[in-house]
Scaffold this motif. Structure first.
Motif, PDB file in Angstrom:
ATOM      1  N   ALA A 136       7.681  16.771  20.772  1.00  0.00           N
ATOM      2  CA  ALA A 136       7.894  15.274  20.473  1.00  0.00           C
ATOM      3  C   ALA A 136       9.105  14.565  20.729  1.00  0.00           C
ATOM      4  CB  ALA A 136       7.315  14.996  18.771  1.00  0.00           C
ATOM      5  N   ASP A 137      10.091  15.749  20.805  1.00  0.00           N
ATOM      6  CA  ASP A 137      11.443  15.186  20.965  1.00  0.00           C
ATOM      7  C   ASP A 137      11.472  15.090  22.568  1.00  0.00           C
ATOM      8  OD1 ASP A 137      12.319  15.154  18.271  1.00  0.00           O
ATOM      9  OD2 ASP A 137      13.193  17.239  18.393  1.00  0.00           O
ATOM     10  N   ALA A 139       9.266  14.272  24.447  1.00  0.00           N
ATOM     11  CA  ALA A 139       8.199  13.013  24.725  1.00  0.00           C
ATOM     12  C   ALA A 139       9.146  11.637  24.518  1.00  0.00           C
ATOM     13  CB  ALA A 139       7.129  12.909  23.890  1.00  0.00           C
ATOM     14  N   THR A 140      10.098  11.800  23.237  1.00  0.00           N
ATOM     15  CA  THR A 140      10.751  10.604  23.090  1.00  0.00           C
ATOM     16  C   THR A 140      11.983  10.580  24.073  1.00  0.00           C
ATOM     17  OG1 THR A 140      10.494  10.890  20.630  1.00  0.00           O
ATOM     18  CG2 THR A 140      12.615   9.812  21.240  1.00  0.00           C
ATOM     19  N   LEU A 141      12.548  11.529  24.469  1.00  0.00           N
ATOM     20  CA  LEU A 141      13.714  11.451  25.726  1.00  0.00           C
ATOM     21  C   LEU A 141      12.858  10.912  26.897  1.00  0.00           C
ATOM     22  CD1 LEU A 141      16.578  12.500  26.449  1.00  0.00           C
ATOM     23  CD2 LEU A 141      15.418  14.566  27.408  1.00  0.00           C
ATOM     24  N   LYS A 143      10.491   9.054  27.441  1.00  0.00           N
ATOM     25  CA  LYS A 143       9.963   7.664  27.047  1.00  0.00           C
ATOM     26  C   LYS A 143      11.430   6.655  27.132  1.00  0.00           C
ATOM     27  CE  LYS A 143       7.021   4.823  24.503  1.00  0.00           C
ATOM     28  NZ  LYS A 143       5.907   4.416  25.392  1.00  0.00           N
ATOM     29  N   THR A 144      12.481   7.024  26.509  1.00  0.00           N
ATOM     30  CA  THR A 144      13.908   6.449  26.450  1.00  0.00           C
ATOM     31  C   THR A 144      14.496   6.460  27.816  1.00  0.00           C
ATOM     32  OG1 THR A 144      14.879   8.055  25.440  1.00  0.00           O
ATOM     33  CG2 THR A 144      13.939   6.441  24.080  1.00  0.00           C
ATOM     34  N   SER A 145      14.221   7.450  28.480  1.00  0.00           N
ATOM     35  CA  SER A 145      15.152   7.496  29.718  1.00  0.00           C
ATOM     36  C   SER A 145      14.396   6.745  30.920  1.00  0.00           C
ATOM     37  CB  SER A 145      15.045   8.963  30.249  1.00  0.00           C
ATOM     38  OG  SER A 145      14.060   9.738  30.425  1.00  0.00           O
ATOM     39  N   TRP A 149      14.419   9.740  34.137  1.00  0.00           N
ATOM     40  CA  TRP A 149      13.511  10.714  33.633  1.00  0.00           C
ATOM     41  C   TRP A 149      13.742  11.975  34.445  1.00  0.00           C
ATOM     42  CZ3 TRP A 149      10.139  13.760  36.186  1.00  0.00           C
ATOM     43  CH2 TRP A 149       9.365  13.193  37.331  1.00  0.00           C
ATOM     44  N   HIS A 170       1.004  16.832  24.602  1.00  0.00           N
ATOM     45  CA  HIS A 170       1.462  15.352  24.253  1.00  0.00           C
ATOM     46  C   HIS A 170       1.385  14.666  25.432  1.00  0.00           C
ATOM     47  CE1 HIS A 170       3.976  12.908  21.312  1.00  0.00           C
ATOM     48  NE2 HIS A 170       4.151  12.091  22.408  1.00  0.00           N
ATOM     49  N   LEU A 172       2.326  10.416  27.282  1.00  0.00           N
ATOM     50  CA  LEU A 172       3.122   9.112  26.879  1.00  0.00           C
ATOM     51  C   LEU A 172       3.025   8.408  28.170  1.00  0.00           C
ATOM     52  CD1 LEU A 172       6.572   9.219  27.004  1.00  0.00           C
ATOM     53  CD2 LEU A 172       5.448  11.597  26.631  1.00  0.00           C
ATOM     54  N   CYS A 174       5.324   5.112  29.919  1.00  0.00           N
ATOM     55  CA  CYS A 174       6.470   4.084  29.828  1.00  0.00           C
ATOM     56  C   CYS A 174       6.725   3.512  31.191  1.00  0.00           C
ATOM     57  CB  CYS A 174       7.904   5.059  29.441  1.00  0.00           C
ATOM     58  SG  CYS A 174       8.082   6.345  30.729  1.00  0.00           S
TER      59      CYS A 174
END
Length: 197
Positions: A136-137, A139-141, A143-145, A149, A170, A172, A174
């Motif tokens: 999950a961490d 994936a968050t990285l 998504k925000t990058s 990426w 997982h 996602l 973006c």
């Protein structure tokens, strides 16, 4: 569009790799690529591969660029595996398949895999396979990058703790622009030596 020569080369490589025993899809491993020397393999034909390479170059024991011939991994992996080093990569599917076929019989297994696909309209889909402890961490990285990426992934992958079976998924999407010259889909991965029983 794939040229006839590239198509035939891909078929030859697929034929060669089909002669080797298949690698395990996942494995239990008790290592972090960052806590021991690791090697990096990057497809430097594409901007994403160059960005990933720039991120891992200062951390990796060695980094290797893969150009038009994904079979280059056949020459890279044996020395890394003899030394027991983990191998991380951002390549095409073909290079990963070859790497798995070479690494499997040597006791290596795929500990992480990410598919990164541009869907159009500046949408990028990440499909990740790894450990729930950090998936999950990661994936968050991603998504925000957004557009950066490959660099974010190059900094994160070697620090992942690979200490349990990687069976969690997982997915996602973006917003991220597709760089000019990008193939539209690349795969990130980690191959590690499986623990001895």
């Amino acid at each position: 569009m794939v040229s006839r020569r590239e198509f035939l080369r891909g078929g030859s490589l697929a034929g060669l790799t089909s002669l080797m025993p298949a690698a395990n899809a996942t494995a239990r491993a008790k290592a972090t690529p960052a806590n021991r020397p690791y090697e990096a393999v990057c497809d430097t034909r594409y901007p994403e591969g160059d960005a990933f390479l720039a991120a891992v170059a200062g951390q990796a024991y060695r980094s290797h660029g893969v150009g038009n011939d994904p079979g280059v991994v056949l020459g890279i992996l044996p020395e890394a595996m003899t030394a027991g080093r983990a191998v991380v990569g951002l390549t095409t599917h073909t290079a990963l398949v070859i790497a798995q076929q070479v690494a499997g019989p040597q006791g290596y297994a795929l500990a992480y895999r990410g598919e990164h696909t541009h869907l159009g309209d500046e949408q990028l889909r990440h499909r990740l396979l790894g450990n729930a402890a950090w998936l999950a961490d990661l994936a968050t990285l991603l998504k925000t990058s957004a557009d950066s990426w490959p660099s974010a992934l190059g900094n994160a992958i070697p620090r992942l703790t690979i200490d349990q079976e990687c069976a969690d998924r997982h997915e996602l999407s973006c917003r991220a622009a597709r760089p000019q010259g990008s193939p539209g889909q690349l795969v990130s991965w980690i191959l590690v030596p499986a623990p001895r029983s």
